[in-house]
Design an enzyme around this catalytic site. Structure first.
Site, PDB file in Angstrom:
ATOM      1  N   ASP A 249       0.818  -1.203   0.000  1.00  0.00           N
ATOM      2  CA  ASP A 249       0.000   0.000   0.000  1.00  0.00           C
ATOM      3  C   ASP A 249       0.860   1.264   0.000  1.00  0.00           C
ATOM      4  O   ASP A 249       1.805   1.388   0.783  1.00  0.00           O
ATOM      5  CB  ASP A 249      -0.906  -0.016   1.248  1.00  0.00           C
ATOM      6  N   GLU A 286       1.580   0.000  -4.895  1.00  0.00           N
ATOM      7  CA  GLU A 286       0.717   1.139  -5.177  1.00  0.00           C
ATOM      8  C   GLU A 286       1.578   2.383  -5.015  1.00  0.00           C
ATOM      9  O   GLU A 286       2.137   2.624  -3.943  1.00  0.00           O
ATOM     10  CB  GLU A 286      -0.464   1.217  -4.211  1.00  0.00           C
TER      11      GLU A 286
END
Length: 592
Positions: A249, A286
């Site tokens: 993330d 990401e």
């Protein structure tokens, strides 16, 4: 059994039993002579025994490396003997090239919101043509339901989902269907509620800051152990739970001024583990940096990640479908088909160009001859892009089935690795809204206010009073997939279209060919059609609402040798002049 913990500032540390062994005396721990700051003790223990640590006589704290927190964040840990689990399905692994990912949230994939309930729905994904499930975070967080990005224990599994054994049963069942499993992990911050790490050592630093507060300490004093803590967690997921990959993330929030960068160190460790296990493992980042170094080889100064999400493709596709232009969509909305064409052939839209949203230049060019196109993930919808809308409305809430079919065509026929968001394949009407279950009233109110500010800044329409309350249990309930929808039109037809496209992708090598020389795009911004060439294949979409598009599908005239491989709503061929007349809101795949 060996119990150990890093607590460099403690003067004394004790192992405190809990649960069935709560009446037993605490066990003093000794300093580890071979590792500064570490404490250890070896005592008899069994799977399920509950325990905590006391620092300098303070309250019991959960083990930072606990694999199970039966009572949730802040409660005692429990011993997990990973070797006790009996795996049913041998698994050689499944690599990233040729993959199709499916982002899935355990808590809303089924009404029950458990690993076992989700496992009962895996045949649907195998029949669809998915190769890998991409699970949203499953680390413990406050309450029962939440997105998972406020987890507090990076080594443990959320108990309401089914705990460690529940995750293993899910992964084993997925492997039985030939499905790989990727897990979303959060290294850039931890949740604010029930987080014990600051009491143990310098896990965080004020040197850097993130949108969620103090940054994880990757480069300040004590950072050697912090880096090992997160790398060890990542390897544990891949080794102990037989996962095939991890999604990292927001890596742009991993602030690290050291060399090598934390990400390079992590990828090196994962590559080494893949060699030991003799099965492919991969990491997907990401990142909003549009930085080629993210996936560039470590030997060339890159971080060596195996893939990254490509929001530029999403933004271009979204604006082409919806004509939205608020917030970050503004950069793409000026000429959405041109933006889409640029991403399909070059990867990034912002590759050093000016971003009006950011007020500066952004990104750097990505050479798809060096970075294979499969290292970029392409998608029309994700948990973020839906859930960060005020009402959590999916594309199906505002688009016709025809435009949804066009979106599927461009994602699944792109040169990138496609990813679907759960329910997208049948045009699910259930929203995906932000929901939490914080037990701290002040934190709950802060979350409510924070979301309202985000929505207002993004200029979402509608009254703030109509925006969902993240803390209301009804918000989560609205997000649970309705599994009766696929049996009703227009959902049935859309699901069949996704299955058709996925079958073509698996059967036709040109659709997974990463060579940029074999991909080309033509488009007409005003007429709203786009023609994507993948080697000998032609993929055409007409996004116009009420105008038939005249698409020059064959440069040399004539359509001899071409056949319509698939079409929405019906397949058709170019005429004698090589022009394809495509009805409004329709798509076709042509091949020799």
């Amino acid at each position: 059994m060996l119990f150990e913990v890093w607590a460099p500032e403690a003067g004394r540390v004790a192992l405190q039993w809990a649960g069935d062994r709560a009446a037993e005396p605490a066990v003093p721990m000794e300093r580890d002579p071979g590792r500064a700051g570490w404490w250890r003790t070896e005592v008899p223990a069994h799977d399920g025994d509950r325990y905590a640590f006391r620092l300098d006589g303070g309250p019991p704290l959960p083990d930072p490396r606990a694999a199970r927190l039966p009572e949730g964040p802040g409660g005692p840990g429990a011993v997990v003997a990973h070797d006790r689990f009996v795996w049913r399905h041998p698994w050689p692994g499944r690599p990233l090239p040729g993959a199709v990912l499916y982002e899935l949230h355990i808590g809303t994939y089924t009404p029950e919101g458990t690993f076992d309930a989700a496992a009962a729905r895996l045949r649907h994904l195998a029949d669809l043509g998915i190769t890998h499930i991409s699970l949203m975070p499953v680390c413990p967080f406050p309450g029962t339901h939440g997105w998972g990005y406020d987890g507090v224990a990076p080594w443990a599994v959320h108990e309401p989902y089914g705990g460690p054994d529940g995750l293993k049963r899910f992964v084993d069942a997925a492997h039985g269907f030939g499905l790989g499993v990727v897990l979303d992990v959060v290294h850039n911050h931890l949740g604010p509620s029930g987080n014990p790490l600051p009491a143990f050592g310098p896990y965080f630093t004020d040197t850097h800051h993130t949108p969620w507060g103090a940054a994880v300490n990757l480069d300040a004093p004590g950072s050697d152990e912090v880096r090992e803590y997160f790398i060890g967690s990542a390897l544990s997921w891949l080794r102990d739970y037989r996962l095939d990959g991890l999604r990292l993330d927001a890596v742009h929030a991993l602030h690290d001024d050291r060399s090598p960068h934390f990400l390079a160190e992590l990828t090196a460790a994962v590559d080494a583990l893949a060699g030991q296990l003799r099965r492919p493992l991969f990491l997907v980042a990401e990142s909003d940096l549009n930085d080629p170094r993210t996936t560039a080889p470590r030997a060339g100064g890159g971080h060596g990640l195996h893939a990254q999400w490509n929001d530029d493709f999403h933004h271009a596709l979204h604006t082409a479908l919806t004509s939205e232009s608020q917030g970050y969509y503004g950069d793409f909305a000026r000429a959405p088909l041109a933006a889409l064409a640029k991403t399909l052939t070059g990867g990034f839209f912002h590759d050093g160009t000016h971003s009006a949203f950011r007020g500066r230049r952004h990104g750097a060019p990505l050479d798809l001859r060096v970075t294979p196109a499969y290292r970029l993930l392409a998608y029309a919808q994700t948990h973020d892009q839906i859930g960060n809308r005020a009402l959590g409305d999916r594309l199906a809430a505002g688009l016709s089935p025809g435009l949804l079919a066009c979106a599927a065509t461009l994602v699944l026929c792109s040169p990138f690795t496609p990813m679907l968001f759960m329910g997208e394949e049948w045009g699910a009407t259930t929203p995906w809204q932000y929901f939490t279950a914080h037990t701290d009233p002040e934190l709950a109110e802060a979350v409510r206010e924070g979301r309202r500010r985000e929505f207002a800044a993004h200029e979402w329409t509608g009254a703030a009073g109509d925006w969902p309350d993240p803390q209301d249990p009804a918000t989560r309930d609205r997000c649970v997939l309705d599994w009766t929808e696929p049996a009703r039109e227009p959902h049935t037809a859309l699901l069949a279209w996704y299955r058709t496209l996925l079958a073509l992708r698996h059967e036709l090598p040109p659709l997974t060919d990463p060579d940029p020389r074999h991909t080309a795009v033509r488009y007409d911004e005003e007429a709203r059609w786009l023609l994507l060439r993948r080697g000998p294949l032609r993929v055409a979409v007409n996004l116009a609402h009420d105008t038939t598009a005249a698409v020059p599908a064959v440069d040399d005239g004539g359509g001899a040798g071409l056949q319509a491989l698939a079409g929405w709503p019906g397949a058709r061929l170019p005429g004698a002049d090589g022009v394809l007349h495509l009805p409004p809101e329709s798509a076709v795949v042509l091949g020799p």
